[in-house]
Design an enzyme around this catalytic site. Sequence first.
Site, short mmCIF file in Angstrom:
data_model
loop_
_atom_site.label_atom_id
_atom_site.label_comp_id
_atom_site.label_asym_id
_atom_site.label_seq_id
_atom_site.Cartn_x
_atom_site.Cartn_y
_atom_site.Cartn_z
N ASP A 1 1.80 2.82 6.69
CA ASP A 1 1.29 1.87 5.71
C ASP A 1 2.13 1.98 4.43
O ASP A 1 3.36 2.05 4.50
CB ASP A 1 -0.21 2.13 5.46
CG ASP A 1 -0.91 0.98 4.78
OD1 ASP A 1 -1.32 0.03 5.47
OD2 ASP A 1 -1.05 1.02 3.54
N HIS B 1 -3.32 1.72 13.65
CA HIS B 1 -2.71 1.80 12.32
C HIS B 1 -2.96 3.14 11.63
O HIS B 1 -2.08 3.65 10.95
CB HIS B 1 -3.29 0.67 11.46
CG HIS B 1 -2.68 0.56 10.11
ND1 HIS B 1 -1.40 0.11 9.88
CD2 HIS B 1 -3.17 0.86 8.88
CE1 HIS B 1 -1.13 0.12 8.59
NE2 HIS B 1 -2.19 0.58 7.96
N TYR C 1 -0.83 -3.70 -4.37
CA TYR C 1 -0.29 -4.86 -3.64
C TYR C 1 0.35 -5.85 -4.60
O TYR C 1 1.44 -6.38 -4.32
CB TYR C 1 -1.41 -5.54 -2.85
CG TYR C 1 -1.79 -4.79 -1.60
CD1 TYR C 1 -1.32 -5.18 -0.36
CD2 TYR C 1 -2.62 -3.67 -1.67
CE1 TYR C 1 -1.66 -4.48 0.80
CE2 TYR C 1 -2.97 -2.96 -0.53
CZ TYR C 1 -2.47 -3.37 0.70
OH TYR C 1 -2.80 -2.66 1.83
#
Length: 432
Positions: free
Chosen positions: A202, A408, A351
């Site tokens: 990630d 993930h 982000y």
Amino acid sequence: MYKRRQVKSIPIGEGWWGAGEKPPAEDDKIYSFEVETSQEEIEELHRRIDRTRYTDPIEDGCFQYGFNSTYLKMVASYWRHQFDWKKQVAVLNKYPHFKTRIEGLDVHFIHIQPPHREGQQVLPLMLVHGWPGSFFEFYKMLPLLTDTQAGLAFEVICPSIPGYGFSEAPHKQGFDSLAAARVFLTLMERLGFSQFYLQGGDWGSLITTNMAQMQPQHVKGLHLNMVIARRSLKSMLSILIGRYLPFLVGFTREDVRRLFPFMEKNVYETLRETGYLHIQATKPDTAGCGLNDSPVGLAAYILEKFSSWTDLKNRDLEDGGLERKFKLDELLTNVMIYWTTGTIVSSMRFYKENLQTNIEKRGDMRSGIFVPTGVAAFPGELVHCPRSWAEIRYRNILSYSYMSQGGHFAAFEEPQLLANDIIQFVKKVEKL
């Protein structure tokens, strides 16, 4: 043969992310830290859970519309009446925690020394988490890396990204993966490590990659469980013909199985799963204010990712398949790290800082990575990156493993598989 002296690094730069003006000098000492809680904190959590207003689920919706509210009520009831936060705080404090001030921020990390065993080689390794995870993701894997009977063990450093958990949130705009990489390189220098290994998935994948680009002379090896390929003529061509003539573009049968049909697996599924990304890359504070106010809302937002990002088929289950891979105590401990520190908004801002401009035009995205690299490709990862694509950026891949299962959150889901792959990769590097 690859030679480190030929490697060019990207500029490191400098920054200041603390409140106000940068002082003439900064405290560079390392302080012990302990996770704490109080009865008042727990009672406040319970009051907020009790006041939750739920929405009735749509019939047969399962997790296709997000977190199913029928199952959410069950999770909230367990959280309210059975989950023991004080017990979980003791679990968190099983390993030694520290803080140190870097570029104006109090940076949190855990640092685990392996037990002394005669003749055992000990190597430093930094593990970096992503969103919506935390340093706690690695807890099940830590003893597999540090407390081993084999000839190799790791001294593990596991930081919290600034703005996540117990690391202070940046007070100024612009804190991106490059800034986080620089902070973590300073941390390793401050701990006295001149050479070390890195591992991440990630955001941790991007941060550790940036670290390897900034100071390749210090990074002995880079291990990733998520790789995002850079678009190129080679990758575009392989999409067109790879399903039919895989050998011409360097695809294996497993690559074909994971990639195709391409539009469904790489475009439509991505669109179905990345609504959060568009929100957090544009207006994180707006959505975040509700999550920071409601513990049940926060749990739904975070745990939905631990459902679908583990296996997309979980969207067809009424309970999202959460307890197939995880225990509720584990999941809620991760949620509590965000809740008790009030860091969901600052974690979401990461982000925006990375994606408010075209990230593909950043210098680090156009630069190669030349340190020895290992890739663990888990079948449940949101986007599969074949070795032939990874090699466009990562120029010295020593190990590429098709993992048998897992998604993930690799360290959280399959700690033994990931630990084994890290160990075999490091052994290859050490033989160079």
